[in-house]
Design an enzyme around this catalytic site. Structure first.
Site, mmCIF file in Angstrom:
data_model
loop_
_atom_site.group_PDB
_atom_site.id
_atom_site.type_symbol
_atom_site.label_atom_id
_atom_site.label_comp_id
_atom_site.label_asym_id
_atom_site.label_seq_id
_atom_site.Cartn_x
_atom_site.Cartn_y
_atom_site.Cartn_z
ATOM 1 C CB CYS A 4 -0.455 -0.138 0.906
ATOM 2 S SG CYS A 4 -0.525 0.362 2.706
ATOM 3 C CB CYS A 78 0.703 1.308 -4.607
ATOM 4 S SG CYS A 78 0.581 0.217 -4.599
ATOM 5 C CB CYS A 82 3.250 -2.358 -7.380
ATOM 6 S SG CYS A 82 3.724 -3.802 -6.970
#
Length: 135
Positions: A4, A78, A82
Site C-alpha cells: 500500500c 498504490c 508497484c
C-alpha cells in the site's frame, strides 16, 4: 507481498493476517510506495483485538527485489508504483485507507482484509489456522 502507500495500515494488517492465519506456512512481505514513520495506532489497536500484536513492525519501502522474490503481489491503493514482473500473480484490493481514522472506522477495513486474506490462502491451498484470540 502486500503493498500500500504508507505500509502503516492496510498492507500491515494483510501481512499480519497472512502470517497468523497460515500458521507461518507462507513467507509474508509488506511494503509501501511512500512508507510512513510508524504503524497507524488505530490499526495496531484493531489487530490487538484479534490477538495479533504488530507493535514491533515498522513501515518498509517497496523494492524491486521484494517484488521479484514474491509469488503473489497484492496492491492496495498504490496505483502503478508497484513493479510488474511476468509470471507473478497480481491482485488489486480496493479498500478504504485507515489513515487518520479511529479504531471504530478501522474495524470494518480490518474485517474485510481478514476475509480477503482467508480467501487468498484458500486459493493457494494453505489451511487456515485459528488466530491467537480464537484459541
Amino acid at each position: 507481498m502486500f503493498v500500500c502507500v504508507h505500509n502503516a495500515g492496510r498492507s500491515q494488517m494483510a501481512a499480519a493476517y497472512a502470517h497468523h492465519l497460515s500458521g507461518g506456512a507462507v513467507e509474508v512481505r509488506s511494503a509501501g510506495s511512500a512508507p510512513a514513520e510508524t504503524i497507524n495506532p488505530a490499526v495496531r489497536e484493531a489487530l490487538l483485538e484479534e490477538g495479533i500484536d504488530i507493535s514491533a513492525e515498522k513501515p518498509k519501502v517497496l523494492t524491486d527485489q521484494a517484488v521479484r522474490a514474491s509469488d503473489v503481489v497484492i496492491t492496495m491503493g498504490c496505483g502503478d508504483t508497484c513493479p510488474f514482473y511476468p509470471g507473478k500473480r497480481y491482485e488489486d484490493w480496493v479498500l478504504e485507507d485507515p489513515a487518520g481514522q479511529g479504531v471504530d472506522a478501522v474495524r470494518p477495513i480490518r474485517d474485510d482484509i481478514k476475509r480477503r486474506v482467508t480467501e487468498l490462502l484458500a486459493s493457494l491451498g494453505v489451511p487456515v489456522q485459528p488466530l491467537p484470540g480464537d484459541r
